[in-house]
Design a protein around this motif. Sequence first.
Motif, PDB file in Angstrom:
ATOM      1  N   GLY A 142       0.875  17.394 -18.028  1.00 19.91           N
ATOM      2  CA  GLY A 142       0.193  16.878 -19.211  1.00 19.91           C
ATOM      3  C   GLY A 142       0.167  17.839 -20.376  1.00 19.91           C
ATOM      4  O   GLY A 142      -0.110  17.433 -21.512  1.00 19.91           O
ATOM      5  N   ASP A 143       0.440  19.127 -20.116  1.00 19.21           N
ATOM      6  CA  ASP A 143       0.423  20.119 -21.202  1.00 19.21           C
ATOM      7  C   ASP A 143       1.571  19.899 -22.177  1.00 19.21           C
ATOM      8  O   ASP A 143       2.631  19.371 -21.811  1.00 19.21           O
ATOM      9  N   LEU A 144       1.368  20.313 -23.418  1.00 18.51           N
ATOM     10  CA  LEU A 144       2.476  20.457 -24.354  1.00 18.51           C
ATOM     11  C   LEU A 144       3.109  21.785 -23.975  1.00 18.51           C
ATOM     12  O   LEU A 144       2.612  22.854 -24.333  1.00 18.51           O
ATOM     13  N   TYR A 145       4.191  21.714 -23.235  1.00 23.60           N
ATOM     14  CA  TYR A 145       4.731  22.841 -22.482  1.00 23.60           C
ATOM     15  C   TYR A 145       4.851  24.133 -23.295  1.00 23.60           C
ATOM     16  O   TYR A 145       5.488  24.168 -24.353  1.00 23.60           O
ATOM     17  N   ASP A 146       4.209  25.176 -22.782  1.00 21.26           N
ATOM     18  CA  ASP A 146       4.224  26.530 -23.324  1.00 21.26           C
ATOM     19  C   ASP A 146       3.601  26.638 -24.718  1.00 21.26           C
ATOM     20  O   ASP A 146       3.704  27.681 -25.357  1.00 21.26           O
ATOM     21  N   LEU A 147       2.932  25.573 -25.150  1.00 22.91           N
ATOM     22  CA  LEU A 147       2.297  25.597 -26.460  1.00 22.91           C
ATOM     23  C   LEU A 147       0.795  25.323 -26.380  1.00 22.91           C
ATOM     24  O   LEU A 147       0.001  26.116 -26.882  1.00 22.91           O
ATOM     25  N   ILE A 148       0.405  24.211 -25.752  1.00 19.59           N
ATOM     26  CA  ILE A 148      -1.014  23.841 -25.702  1.00 19.59           C
ATOM     27  C   ILE A 148      -1.375  23.333 -24.311  1.00 19.59           C
ATOM     28  O   ILE A 148      -0.723  22.418 -23.776  1.00 19.59           O
ATOM     29  N   HIS A 149      -2.424  23.912 -23.741  1.00 17.15           N
ATOM     30  CA  HIS A 149      -2.965  23.450 -22.456  1.00 17.15           C
ATOM     31  C   HIS A 149      -3.803  22.197 -22.676  1.00 17.15           C
ATOM     32  O   HIS A 149      -4.499  22.056 -23.683  1.00 17.15           O
ATOM     33  N   SER A 150      -3.744  21.270 -21.742  1.00 17.60           N
ATOM     34  CA  SER A 150      -4.518  20.034 -21.841  1.00 17.60           C
ATOM     35  C   SER A 150      -6.013  20.313 -21.923  1.00 17.60           C
ATOM     36  O   SER A 150      -6.521  21.232 -21.270  1.00 17.60           O
ATOM     37  N   SER A 151      -6.705  19.497 -22.699  1.00 17.55           N
ATOM     38  CA  SER A 151      -8.155  19.643 -22.831  1.00 17.55           C
ATOM     39  C   SER A 151      -8.872  19.280 -21.537  1.00 17.55           C
ATOM     40  O   SER A 151      -9.998  19.720 -21.293  1.00 17.55           O
ATOM     41  N   LYS A 152      -8.232  18.477 -20.714  1.00 18.45           N
ATOM     42  CA  LYS A 152      -8.755  18.131 -19.389  1.00 18.45           C
ATOM     43  C   LYS A 152      -7.557  17.812 -18.498  1.00 18.45           C
ATOM     44  O   LYS A 152      -6.490  17.440 -18.992  1.00 18.45           O
ATOM     45  N   GLU A 153      -7.738  17.971 -17.196  1.00 17.19           N
ATOM     46  CA  GLU A 153      -6.647  17.689 -16.265  1.00 17.19           C
ATOM     47  C   GLU A 153      -6.862  16.319 -15.643  1.00 17.19           C
ATOM     48  O   GLU A 153      -7.854  16.089 -14.958  1.00 17.19           O
ATOM     49  N   THR A 154      -5.936  15.419 -15.906  1.00 14.43           N
ATOM     50  CA  THR A 154      -6.083  14.035 -15.459  1.00 14.43           C
ATOM     51  C   THR A 154      -4.916  13.565 -14.588  1.00 14.43           C
ATOM     52  O   THR A 154      -4.812  12.376 -14.301  1.00 14.43           O
ATOM     53  N   ALA A 155      -4.037  14.498 -14.188  1.00 14.04           N
ATOM     54  CA  ALA A 155      -2.888  14.123 -13.355  1.00 14.04           C
ATOM     55  C   ALA A 155      -3.356  13.640 -11.989  1.00 14.04           C
ATOM     56  O   ALA A 155      -4.312  14.163 -11.408  1.00 14.04           O
ATOM     57  N   LYS A 156      -2.660  12.649 -11.462  1.00 15.71           N
ATOM     58  CA  LYS A 156      -2.961  12.120 -10.143  1.00 15.71           C
ATOM     59  C   LYS A 156      -2.252  12.939  -9.069  1.00 15.71           C
ATOM     60  O   LYS A 156      -1.337  13.704  -9.369  1.00 15.71           O
ATOM     61  N   PRO A 157      -2.662  12.810  -7.814  1.00 17.44           N
ATOM     62  CA  PRO A 157      -2.028  13.567  -6.734  1.00 17.44           C
ATOM     63  C   PRO A 157      -0.529  13.300  -6.657  1.00 17.44           C
ATOM     64  O   PRO A 157      -0.046  12.231  -7.048  1.00 17.44           O
ATOM     65  N   VAL A 158       0.205  14.278  -6.147  1.00 15.49           N
ATOM     66  CA  VAL A 158       1.653  14.150  -5.990  1.00 15.49           C
ATOM     67  C   VAL A 158       1.981  12.883  -5.206  1.00 15.49           C
ATOM     68  O   VAL A 158       1.332  12.557  -4.215  1.00 15.49           O
ATOM     69  N   GLY A 159       2.993  12.166  -5.682  1.00 13.71           N
ATOM     70  CA  GLY A 159       3.403  10.927  -5.026  1.00 13.71           C
ATOM     71  C   GLY A 159       2.797   9.693  -5.649  1.00 13.71           C
ATOM     72  O   GLY A 159       3.231   8.574  -5.348  1.00 13.71           O
TER      73      GLY A 159
END
Length: 234
Positions: A142-159
């Motif tokens: 979800g991050d803007l890669y190598d530029l901005i970390h996400s304000s919150k982590e909302t990714a679902k589990p792998v798979g």
Amino acid sequence: MKKFILTCSLMALGIVSLAQTANSLTSQEKKEGYQLLFDGTSLKGWHAYNKPGTVGTSWSVTNGEIGFDVTKKDGGDLTTDQEFENYDLSVDWKISPKGNSGIIFNVTEDAKYHSSYNTGPEMQVLDSDGHPDGKIFNHRAGDLYDLIHSSKETAKPVGEWNTARIVNNHGLLQLYLNGEKVVETRYDDENWKKMIAGSKFKNMPGFGVNMKGRISLQDHGNPVWFRNIKIKKL
């Protein structure tokens, strides 16, 4: 027993319904002007980066999903034939255990660039807890890669399937993951230039300078799947 059979039947109908709606537009989306970038059956409209008219054998379509097969050894970043400027893009993605990929946008194709990431920013697709990149602050899903970390982590589990949304609107850039806005920044100001200067892209003069371009799905050498790719011009 009858109640159990009825429940199973309703579940089956629900699964069929979901299958029918994958890679299609709702009547509301059609009214709003969305277009599908993936028809669910072929890679029409896509090509390998810097190789117009060709698609590496690593990319294929199965069961309505674009998948990457690491055994084929002939991939490259899967890239749209069309260029886009000012848009609302939505993509479903699913990553493999310890997998890494990305959705790269505003991509410029030119022989002097060997990969789409030389010019286009990336919304990270990652097994954040299994891949080494997950230990880096602004390299998680979800991050803007190598530029901005996400304000919150909302990714679902792998798979599990995630829905990414990238809004590129006259210099305003917003990233959403699973319905939550996780990044917002300007693409056309001094702060943008400062972020690039402090990143791994600082020695890539073509990076992040164009506010329009192609969309690429990254070949990072790991299994990854995409579906429901749609875009609306703003």
